[in-house]
Design a protein around this motif. Sequence first.
Motif, PDB file in Angstrom:
ATOM      1  N   CYS A  45       0.803  -1.238   0.000  1.00 14.92           N
ATOM      2  CA  CYS A  45       0.000   0.000   0.000  1.00 14.92           C
ATOM      3  C   CYS A  45       0.826   1.273   0.000  1.00 14.92           C
ATOM      4  CB  CYS A  45      -0.951  -0.005   1.191  1.00 14.92           C
ATOM      5  SG  CYS A  45      -0.131   0.096   2.804  1.00 14.92           S
ATOM      6  N   ALA A  46       2.138   1.166   0.208  1.00 15.18           N
ATOM      7  CA  ALA A  46       3.041   2.325   0.159  1.00 15.18           C
ATOM      8  C   ALA A  46       2.529   3.466   1.034  1.00 15.18           C
ATOM      9  CB  ALA A  46       3.263   2.775  -1.286  1.00 15.18           C
ATOM     10  N   HIS A  47       2.382   4.670   0.473  1.00 22.24           N
ATOM     11  CA  HIS A  47       2.018   5.850   1.260  1.00 22.24           C
ATOM     12  C   HIS A  47       0.540   5.896   1.638  1.00 22.24           C
ATOM     13  CE1 HIS A  47       5.645   6.975  -1.057  1.00 22.24           C
ATOM     14  NE2 HIS A  47       5.983   7.635   0.031  1.00 22.24           N
ATOM     15  N   GLY A  48      -0.257   4.941   1.160  1.00 22.78           N
ATOM     16  CA  GLY A  48      -1.671   4.901   1.509  1.00 22.78           C
ATOM     17  C   GLY A  48      -2.579   5.631   0.545  1.00 22.78           C
ATOM     18  N   TRP A  49      -2.085   5.969  -0.649  1.00 22.90           N
ATOM     19  CA  TRP A  49      -2.900   6.722  -1.610  1.00 22.90           C
ATOM     20  C   TRP A  49      -4.142   5.940  -2.038  1.00 22.90           C
ATOM     21  CZ3 TRP A  49       2.149   7.644  -4.746  1.00 22.90           C
ATOM     22  CH2 TRP A  49       2.904   8.655  -4.132  1.00 22.90           C
ATOM     23  N   PHE A  50      -3.965   4.656  -2.332  1.00 19.19           N
ATOM     24  CA  PHE A  50      -5.127   3.876  -2.776  1.00 19.19           C
ATOM     25  C   PHE A  50      -6.085   3.610  -1.615  1.00 19.19           C
ATOM     26  CE2 PHE A  50      -7.465   0.131  -4.301  1.00 19.19           C
ATOM     27  CZ  PHE A  50      -7.884   0.616  -5.542  1.00 19.19           C
ATOM     28  N   ILE A  52       7.957   3.217   5.019  1.00 21.10           N
ATOM     29  CA  ILE A  52       6.785   3.589   4.225  1.00 21.10           C
ATOM     30  C   ILE A  52       5.501   3.169   4.926  1.00 21.10           C
ATOM     31  CG2 ILE A  52       5.696   3.413   1.966  1.00 21.10           C
ATOM     32  CD1 ILE A  52       8.434   4.824   2.061  1.00 21.10           C
ATOM     33  N   ALA A  53       5.530   2.002   5.572  1.00 19.58           N
ATOM     34  CA  ALA A  53       4.358   1.555   6.329  1.00 19.58           C
ATOM     35  C   ALA A  53       4.008   2.563   7.417  1.00 19.58           C
ATOM     36  CB  ALA A  53       4.616   0.183   6.940  1.00 19.58           C
ATOM     37  N   ALA A  54       5.017   3.156   8.033  1.00 18.36           N
ATOM     38  CA  ALA A  54       4.774   4.141   9.091  1.00 18.36           C
ATOM     39  C   ALA A  54       4.076   5.380   8.546  1.00 18.36           C
ATOM     40  CB  ALA A  54       6.099   4.525   9.753  1.00 18.36           C
ATOM     41  N   ILE A  55       4.404   5.772   7.308  1.00 17.44           N
ATOM     42  CA  ILE A  55       3.757   6.944   6.700  1.00 17.44           C
ATOM     43  C   ILE A  55       2.266   6.691   6.530  1.00 17.44           C
ATOM     44  CG2 ILE A  55       3.603   8.336   4.601  1.00 17.44           C
ATOM     45  CD1 ILE A  55       6.637   7.920   4.250  1.00 17.44           C
ATOM     46  N   ARG A  72      -0.590  -3.432   7.939  1.00 18.65           N
ATOM     47  CA  ARG A  72       0.212  -4.497   8.535  1.00 18.65           C
ATOM     48  C   ARG A  72       1.588  -4.504   7.887  1.00 18.65           C
ATOM     49  NH1 ARG A  72      -4.217  -9.454   8.940  1.00 18.65           N
ATOM     50  NH2 ARG A  72      -6.005  -8.098   9.367  1.00 18.65           N
ATOM     51  N   LYS A  73       2.608  -4.427   8.706  1.00 24.56           N
ATOM     52  CA  LYS A  73       3.974  -4.433   8.193  1.00 24.56           C
ATOM     53  C   LYS A  73       4.392  -5.873   7.924  1.00 24.56           C
ATOM     54  CE  LYS A  73       8.752  -3.528   9.389  1.00 24.56           C
ATOM     55  NZ  LYS A  73       9.099  -4.942   9.188  1.00 24.56           N
ATOM     56  N   GLY A  74       4.789  -6.159   6.710  1.00 23.54           N
ATOM     57  CA  GLY A  74       5.237  -7.499   6.360  1.00 23.54           C
ATOM     58  C   GLY A  74       4.871  -7.824   4.928  1.00 23.54           C
ATOM     59  N   PHE A  75       4.870  -9.114   4.636  1.00 21.89           N
ATOM     60  CA  PHE A  75       4.651  -9.582   3.278  1.00 21.89           C
ATOM     61  C   PHE A  75       3.326 -10.325   3.156  1.00 21.89           C
ATOM     62  CE2 PHE A  75       9.246  -9.070   3.495  1.00 21.89           C
ATOM     63  CZ  PHE A  75       9.539  -8.465   2.282  1.00 21.89           C
TER      64      PHE A  75
END
Length: 278
Positions: free
Chosen positions: A78-83, A102-105, A114-117
Amino acid sequence: MMAKGLQAWHRICACGYEGSTLAVDIDVDGGREVVDEEMREEGLGPLRQRNFQTLVADLAQRVKGSGGRRPKLLDVGCAHGWFLEASQPHFDVTGIEPDARIAAIATQKGFAVRKGFFPDVLDSDERFDVIVFNDVLEHIPDIDSALRACAHHLNDGGWVVVNAPARTGVLYRISKGMARVGLPASFDRMWQKGFPSPHVHYLDDSSMAAIAANTGLRVSAIRPLPSMSARGLYARIRTDRNVSFAKAAGIASVLTVASPALSMMPADIKVWFLQAAP
């Protein structure tokens, strides 16, 4: 059978599929910054946010909740959360992002991330109505396993959305032509060679259909999206710290002038809408 392509790391198949052996080395701990994230956000933000609005409007027409609930959407990478931001008015959204920085942003914007894969951070019984890969699936080495996991985590009638660069796009074809005559820089950049998460696949309609069929899915619809916007173009090019100011300005100027003609040629971004095979 895969054969050597235009570079030592480039692979081609007689079926039309193209891949690479470029190593994926995502900075899961957020301890280094190879890509200029400020430039990346400035460069990609306008184009992606516009494309995401288009894509969400399409999805809102296709996907409906049941039992009075809003449909659940999972944004993989999800990167920066734009979608997530674009989807929130219509869906119950969750993101997955492996890069801690990036998850923190995205988390600071108030999204459930969720941080991970994917699919490691999901419980086995979690189900979604939509699973989206925005410029992500082409970076995942084991594409078959990723799509099989999608089939497992979909609700009945659910959708997998793959928004990715197209092998048949005009800019990709131009970069290949330049590589054939000894000018590989554009081709390398199209594959994001030297980035922490380079492309390992370049898809087209036939290869996407074959991969989907092999994983219990089928292509239900296809649509193009714009791949370039004059706004933010210079910053997008300068995301790569190895590109000089002068070179980035020159490339941006040429592409801006050529953009009206390029927009009438085969799209460099396609969206494939997948559903469970009957």
